[in-house]
Design a protein around this motif. Structure first.
Motif, mmCIF file in Angstrom:
data_model
loop_
_atom_site.group_PDB
_atom_site.id
_atom_site.type_symbol
_atom_site.label_atom_id
_atom_site.label_comp_id
_atom_site.label_asym_id
_atom_site.label_seq_id
_atom_site.Cartn_x
_atom_site.Cartn_y
_atom_site.Cartn_z
ATOM 1 N N VAL A 350 3.262 16.107 12.420
ATOM 2 C CA VAL A 350 3.743 15.323 11.527
ATOM 3 C C VAL A 350 3.041 14.034 11.144
ATOM 4 O O VAL A 350 2.328 13.581 12.287
ATOM 5 C CB VAL A 350 5.233 14.817 12.244
ATOM 6 N N TYR A 351 2.977 13.770 10.141
ATOM 7 C CA TYR A 351 2.180 12.418 9.558
ATOM 8 C C TYR A 351 3.407 11.701 9.018
ATOM 9 O O TYR A 351 4.196 12.355 8.197
ATOM 10 C CB TYR A 351 1.033 12.773 8.769
ATOM 11 N N ASP A 352 3.259 10.301 9.289
ATOM 12 C CA ASP A 352 4.449 9.354 8.797
ATOM 13 C C ASP A 352 3.876 8.888 7.315
ATOM 14 O O ASP A 352 4.944 8.480 6.545
ATOM 15 C CB ASP A 352 4.744 8.297 9.678
ATOM 16 N N GLY A 353 2.792 9.387 6.917
ATOM 17 C CA GLY A 353 2.501 8.913 5.662
ATOM 18 C C GLY A 353 2.524 7.465 5.274
ATOM 19 O O GLY A 353 2.771 7.050 3.833
ATOM 20 N N SER A 354 2.558 6.456 5.982
ATOM 21 C CA SER A 354 2.342 5.120 5.781
ATOM 22 C C SER A 354 0.972 4.627 5.726
ATOM 23 O O SER A 354 0.119 5.151 6.244
ATOM 24 C CB SER A 354 3.355 4.206 6.790
ATOM 25 N N ALA A 355 0.748 3.483 4.841
ATOM 26 C CA ALA A 355 -0.440 3.034 4.620
ATOM 27 C C ALA A 355 -0.439 1.672 3.900
ATOM 28 O O ALA A 355 0.660 1.153 3.409
ATOM 29 C CB ALA A 355 -1.252 4.155 3.696
ATOM 30 N N GLU A 356 -1.487 0.904 3.999
ATOM 31 C CA GLU A 356 -1.522 -0.505 3.511
ATOM 32 C C GLU A 356 -1.404 -0.257 1.931
ATOM 33 O O GLU A 356 -2.399 0.644 1.521
ATOM 34 C CB GLU A 356 -2.842 -0.942 3.828
ATOM 35 N N LYS A 357 -0.658 -0.888 1.472
ATOM 36 C CA LYS A 357 -0.294 -0.742 -0.183
ATOM 37 C C LYS A 357 -1.603 -0.757 -1.119
ATOM 38 O O LYS A 357 -1.912 -0.078 -2.007
ATOM 39 C CB LYS A 357 0.745 -1.409 -0.987
ATOM 40 N N SER A 358 -2.603 -1.653 -0.610
ATOM 41 C CA SER A 358 -3.776 -1.901 -1.467
ATOM 42 C C SER A 358 -4.772 -1.033 -1.247
ATOM 43 O O SER A 358 -5.785 -1.017 -1.942
ATOM 44 C CB SER A 358 -4.464 -3.377 -0.742
ATOM 45 N N LEU A 359 -4.441 0.169 -0.457
ATOM 46 C CA LEU A 359 -5.535 1.090 -0.116
ATOM 47 C C LEU A 359 -5.143 2.337 -0.704
ATOM 48 O O LEU A 359 -6.033 3.309 -1.267
ATOM 49 C CB LEU A 359 -5.515 1.548 1.152
ATOM 50 N N ILE A 360 -3.938 2.551 -0.982
ATOM 51 C CA ILE A 360 -3.482 3.758 -1.692
ATOM 52 C C ILE A 360 -3.324 3.932 -3.106
ATOM 53 O O ILE A 360 -3.309 2.906 -3.743
ATOM 54 C CB ILE A 360 -1.875 4.343 -0.960
#
Length: 421
Positions: A350-360
Motif C-alpha cells: 500500500v502506498y499512501d499517495g501523499s506528496a508535496e504539492k509543489s512536486l506533483i
C-alpha cells in the motif's frame, strides 16, 4: 496541510487492551541472587578497563540494582561466556534507566551474553564510532507489557554500527533500534514478540539483510522523524529478510509512534528517501505486507519546517508476498478497514499517495528521481490511497485505486552501507 489519522483506532485499541490486562508477569528470578560486591566488581571492570582491553563476564546468573556503564574507551570488548551462560538481569532495577549504557567510545564490541529486564533500554550506546554487537540476547521475561523497556539494542548517534546474530524479544518499542546513526549494518538477527521487530530511524547508509522478524506487531521499519539530532535519513537497502506472521498485539506505550502500528504489518517505510527493498519474503502478515507512507499517517502534529514528511525514491521489487487463505486484517485499524474495503483481504503493498504539492503534477505523479517504483513482486494486491487528493479519512475509500502502471519504474545507485557479500 492535511492530516490523516490512519493509525488512530489502533492506538485506542492498544489502550483498551492494556486496560484489560491482568498485570505483567513476575519475570524470571530463578537462580538470580543480588550480591552488592558482584555488582561493584562489574562496575569497576567497566570503569577501569584500559584501552584495548577485554572485560570478561563469567558464566552465571547475575542480578543488578544499578545500571552498568562505560565511557570514553577505545578498542574495548565486553564479552560473556555465551548468551545462554552469562545472563545479566535488571529485574527490579532501582538506579539508572538502562541495563548497560556505553557512551563516547571508539571501536567497542559487545558479545556473548544476555541482558534482560532493564527498567529502560537493555543496551544503549550513544555517541560511539565503531560498534560491533554480536551473538547477544536481549529480552524482557515479564512478557508483552507496556511497562517494559523500549529497546533491546539501542545504538544512537553512532557511526559504523554492525549488529549480527542477535536475538531480541518483548520490547515495548523496537527490538533492534538504531537511530540517528551513519553506516549501519544489521544482519542475521532474530526479532520476535516486540511491538516493532527491527527499526532504523534517521539513519544514513544502512543495510538490513538476512534477518527474521516474526510475531511482532510490525516486522521491519525504516522511518524518518522530525526534530531529531540527525535529520534526513536516507540510503537504505533492505533485502533477503523474512517478515513472518507479524500479527502480535500492539503493546506500545500510548502516544509513541510505534503504538500506532497496525498489527499485521510486515514492513513500513515512512517519510524517508532512497530505500531499496528487494528479495524479501513477506509472509502471513494479516493487514499489510509493505506500507509506504508519509509522517502524516501518524496523526501527529508536525512542527519542524526543515523536515520532509513524504517518501521519495523508494524501490520495492522482486519480493515474495504470500499468506494463508482467509486472513482477516486488523479491522480495528484504519489500514485494516481499507484492506477489507479494497481487497477483501490483506494488502501486499500500500502506498499512501501523499506528496508535496509543489512536486506533483495534476495527476499526482512525482517527477523522475522522486518516484515510488514497484516492480516484479508477483501477482500482488496493491492499493494507492491517493491521499494527495483526499479531503479526509472518509475520502480515502473514494480516492484509492489499484493501478500499478505508473509505478513501473526502477532505480539504481541506492548503495546502502556498501556491504560486500
Amino acid at each position: 496541510m492535511r492530516k490523516f489519522f490512519l493509525f488512530s483506532v489502533s492506538v485506542l485499541l492498544t489502550v483498551a487492551l492494556q486496560s484489560c490486562k491482568g498485570g505483567k508477569k513476575a519475570g524470571d528470578s530463578a537462580g538470580f541472587t543480588y550480591d552488592e560486591q558482584i555488582e561493584k566488581d562489574f562496575l569497576e571492570k567497566l570503569i577501569l578497563v584500559e584501552d584495548g582491553g577485554t572485560v570478561e563476564l563469567p558464566a552465571g546468573r547475575f542480578l543488578f540494582k544499578k545500571a552498568l556503564s562505560m565511557e570514553g574507551k577505545k578498542d574495548v570488548t565486553i564479552k560473556g561466556a555465551g548468551a545462554d551462560k552469562t545472563i545479566l538481569s535488571f529485574l527490579g532495577q532501582t538506579e539508572g534507566a538502562e541495563g548497560i549504557n556505553i557512551t563516547n567510545c571508539q571501536n567497542v564490541t559487545v558479545t556473548d551474553f544476555t541482558i534482560q529486564d532493564a527498567k529502560g533500554d537493555n543496551l544503549k550506546l550513544k555517541g560511539c564510532d565503531g560498534v560491533h554487537i554480536h551473538h547477544m540476547n536481549s529480552t524482557w521475561t515479564t512478557g508483552a507489557d507496556t511497562s517494559n523497556g523500549n529497546y533491546g539494542y539501542y545504538p544512537v548517534e553512532c557511526r559504523n554500527v554492525v549488529m549480527e546474530h542477535c536475538e531480541v524479544s518483548y520490547c515495548a518499542d523496537a527490538g533492534v533500534y538504531i537511530g540517528q546513526s551513519t553506516n549501519v549494518t544489521i544482519h542475521d538477527c532474530y526479532a520476535h514478540h516486540n511491538v516493532a521487530g527491527i527499526e532504523i530511524e534517521n539513519c544514513i547508509n544502512s543495510d538490513i539483510y538476512k534477518n527474521k522478524a516474526e510475531n511482532n506487531s510490525g516486522g521491519i521499519l525504516v522511518f524518518d522523524l522530525p526534530k531529531l539530532f540527525q535529520a534526513n535519513g536516507r540510503n537504505a537497502r533492505v533485502w533477503d529478510n523474512d517478515c513472518v506472521n507479524n500479527n502480535f498485539p500492539n503493546f506500545g506505550k500510548p502516544g509513541s509512534i510505534v503504538a500506532s502500528i497496525p498489527p499485521g504489518s510486515g514492513m513500513i517505510i515512512m517519510a524517508t528517501d532512497s530505500v531499496d527493498i528487494y528479495n524479501n519474503r513477506i509472509t502471513d502478515n494479516k493487514t499489510v505486507g509493505c506500507a509506504i507512507v508519509s509522517y502524516f499517517t501518524t496523526g501527529k502534529q508536525l512542527n519542524d519546517s526543515t523536515y520532509g514528511p513524504y517518501c521519495h525514491n523508494i524501490y520495492v521489487h522482486d519480493n515474495k508476498f504470500s499468506r494463508k487463505a482467509m486472513m482477516i486484517p486488523a479491522l480495528d485499524t484504519d489500514f485494516g478497514k481499507l484492506a477489507m474495503a479494497a481487497c477483501k483481504s490483506p494488502i501486499d503493498i500500500v502506498y499512501d499517495g501523499s506528496a508535496e504539492k509543489s512536486l506533483i503534477d495534476a495527476n499526482g505523479n512525482l517527477p523522475e528521481g522522486k518516484k515510488i517504483c514497484i516492480r516484479n513482486n508477483g501477482d500482488i494486491k496493491f492499493v494507492n490511497m491517493n491521499l494527495w487528493k483526499a479531503k479526509n479519512l472518509t475520502d480515502v475509500l473514494r480516492t484509492f485505486d489499484k493501478d500499478m502502471t505508473k509505478f513501473d519504474c526502477s532505480y539504481t545507485g541506492i548503495n546502502g552501507n556498501n556491504t560486500n557479500l
